[in-house]
Structures are given as C-alpha cells and as structure tokens.
Design an enzyme around this catalytic site. Structure first.
Site, PDB file in Angstrom:
ATOM      1  N   GLY A 121       4.258   5.294  -0.477  1.00 55.74           N
ATOM      2  CA  GLY A 121       5.949   5.132  -0.238  1.00 55.74           C
ATOM      3  C   GLY A 121       6.654   5.885  -1.549  1.00 55.74           C
ATOM      4  N   GLU A 131      -6.378   4.227  -0.998  1.00 57.21           N
ATOM      5  CA  GLU A 131      -4.863   4.589  -1.028  1.00 57.21           C
ATOM      6  C   GLU A 131      -4.235   4.101  -2.406  1.00 57.21           C
ATOM      7  OE1 GLU A 131      -2.535   4.225   2.758  1.00 57.21           O
ATOM      8  OE2 GLU A 131      -2.982   2.111   2.537  1.00 57.21           O
ATOM      9  N   ASN A 143       0.894   3.474  10.097  1.00 57.12           N
ATOM     10  CA  ASN A 143       1.157   2.276   9.844  1.00 57.12           C
ATOM     11  C   ASN A 143       2.745   2.134   9.817  1.00 57.12           C
ATOM     12  OD1 ASN A 143       1.692  -0.329   8.654  1.00 57.12           O
ATOM     13  ND2 ASN A 143       0.757   0.248   6.486  1.00 57.12           N
ATOM     14  N   SER A 191       1.618   8.802   0.760  1.00 52.27           N
ATOM     15  CA  SER A 191       2.534   9.804   0.904  1.00 52.27           C
ATOM     16  C   SER A 191       1.970  11.117   1.435  1.00 52.27           C
ATOM     17  CB  SER A 191       3.240  10.057  -0.520  1.00 52.27           C
ATOM     18  OG  SER A 191       3.893   9.001  -0.903  1.00 52.27           O
ATOM     19  N   GLU A 208       0.255  -3.538  -0.055  1.00 49.14           N
ATOM     20  CA  GLU A 208       1.430  -4.531  -0.136  1.00 49.14           C
ATOM     21  C   GLU A 208       0.935  -5.996   0.482  1.00 49.14           C
ATOM     22  OE1 GLU A 208       3.556  -1.904   2.820  1.00 49.14           O
ATOM     23  OE2 GLU A 208       3.795  -0.512   1.199  1.00 49.14           O
ATOM     24  N   HIS A 263      -4.249  -4.278   2.830  1.00 48.62           N
ATOM     25  CA  HIS A 263      -3.326  -3.226   2.462  1.00 48.62           C
ATOM     26  C   HIS A 263      -2.591  -3.786   1.203  1.00 48.62           C
ATOM     27  CE1 HIS A 263       0.407  -0.728   2.319  1.00 48.62           C
ATOM     28  NE2 HIS A 263      -0.073   0.179   3.239  1.00 48.62           N
TER      29      HIS A 263
END
Ligand code: PEP
Length: 252
Positions: A173, A167, A9, A211, A97, A95
């Site tokens: 990140g 996730e 991604n 990560s 985000e 996602h």
C-alpha cells in the site's frame, strides 16, 4: 507443474455494487486469456455471494481470513467450512495487516493453515519483513522463520493446498516495490526453505505482493521463482487488475 496465480485482495473496501460490476468485468476480460493464469477474487466475506454470482468458471473466489476453529462460540469469525460452503477455494492467512493490527501470531497462522488443508481449501500464506528488519539485514531469516513456523503442521500429502505470498511489509500500500532482483532472490530463498521442510518445493506456487501495478507486474513476474502476484489496491480497479493478470508470462 506449479500454478500461475493472480489474487486480488480487496481488504475492507468495496460494496455490493462493486462486487457485481467489477467481478463481471474482470470475468469477461480474463475468460479469453491464454497464459494459464488462475485469477482469484478475494472480497470482504460479506460480498462473496455477490461476487460468486458474477464469477462463473473463469474466476476463483477466496476470503481474507478464517477462524482456526471448526465451529462454535467465536462471535465475528467465519470457519473454513463456511468459506468452502460459499464456493471459495482460497483463503489468505497471516496477511501483514492481520499480524500487525490484530496481533496474529505464527502459531495462529499454523493453526489456520492446518484447518484449511484439512478442509481441502488452498491457503495463501503471507510472509514478509518490515523495513527495519530489511535494513538490519534480517529479511531472509525473518521470512524463513515465518515460513517454517506457519507451515509447521502441513502433512506430506497436503502441500498441494499451500501457496506462499512474499509481501515485504514496507511495500504494501506504499507505492514502493521490491526490485525484481530482490523479489526473485527472496522467492528462491523461500523455495529452499520449503525443500528443507520436506515440501515438493518446485510444485508450490510463490506469489509476490506489495504495490503490484500494471506497469511493474511484467518485470516482477519474470522472475523464475515468481508464479504471480497478490494484489491489493490495484485489484479494485478493473482494467488495472486485468492488465496485471495479462502480465503473467505463459507457462513454458
Ligand atoms: C496486499 O494487500 O496484499 C497488497 C499487496 O496490497 P497493495 O497491492 O495495495 O500493496
């Protein structure tokens, strides 16, 4: 038998040039892999054509989001059929985000999943708890709730289009990852929820994201319920991403 998948991604990163050079390089390296992994490149939608020109048959393509509607006056959105028209086979949904920055709800996730499976596209449905929720002992129940609500509209004959990516939000990140043991435990729990929903749970690919790097991928992918990874930052570095694809164990 369920598919082994590594998906990259790119988020809102990259350029026309990167779409050409990185995708071409990754294709040339993964063509010779014999571990059965399906490699998916998910660049910003505007670069799908540039990525497709380099992807060949060795790589699948995806987009990071779609609108839940068929078509119409939804400025700025792209539809499932448009993604399919451009040769995409995968779409990220929910996602963290999108959930956190754009306020995407479980109902919207469910509507998007419904739209994708109707269009014969594969939805990679992202779920995961925040650090606060994990520390409060709520990780499993939060994730189970996201799975149940996000997949509420999947019909019995549509499960082959569903992939779930676990996730943990605190690992995205940040350079922190779940331990291989915690990741495996959550994937096993997701598989149980899928079975409760009437899905062919053993056939559904479950990915870990947060990560993932070349040096931790093999340990994470060794979990029996972990079928590969959803990779953000490391998917923008060709050799790192290829190493992650190599780390997927060959199917038994
Ligand atoms: C992601 O964007 O889905 C992700 C897992 O990002 P990163 O690998 O950078 O943590």
């Amino acid at each position: 038998m369920r598919r082994k998948i590594v998906a990259g991604n790119w988020k809102m990163n990259g350029s026309k040039d990167l779409a050409k050079t990185l995708v071409g390089h990754v294709r040339s390296q993964v063509e010779s892999l014999d571990n059965g992994v399906e490699v998916v490149i998910i660049p910003p939608a505007i670069y799908i054509g540039d990525a497709a020109a380099q992807a060949g048959d060795a790589l699948a393509l995806g987009v990071q989001n779609i609108g839940q509607w068929e078509s119409g006056a939804y400025t700025g959105e792209i539809s499932a059929e448009m993604a399919k028209d451009q040769g995409c086979r995968y779409v990220l949904v929910g996602h963290s985000e999108r959930r956190q920055i754009f306020g995407e709800t479980d109902d919207e996730v469910a509507a998007k999943v419904k739209r994708l499976v109707i269009s014969d596209l594969n939805a990679i449905v992202c779920v995961g708890e925040t650090l606060e929720q994990r520390e409060a002992g709520e990780a499993e129940s939060v994730v189970a709730g996201q799975v149940r609500k996000g997949l509420a509209a999947v019909a019995p004959n549509q499960w082959s289009h569903v992939v779930v990516a676990y996730e943990p939000v605190w690992a995205i990140g940040t350079g922190k990852t779940a331990t291989a043991q915690d990741a495996q435990a959550m994937h096993a729990s997701i598989r149980k929820v899928l079975a409760e929903l009437g899905a062919p749970a053993e056939e559904i690919s479950l990915l870990y994201g947060g990560s993932v790097k070349a040096d931790n991928a093999a340990a994470l992918f060794a979990g029996p319920d972990i079928d590969g990874g959803l990779v953000g930052g490391a998917s923008l570095v060709a050799e790192e991403f290829v190493s992650i694809c190599r780390a997927v164990p060959a199917s038994a």
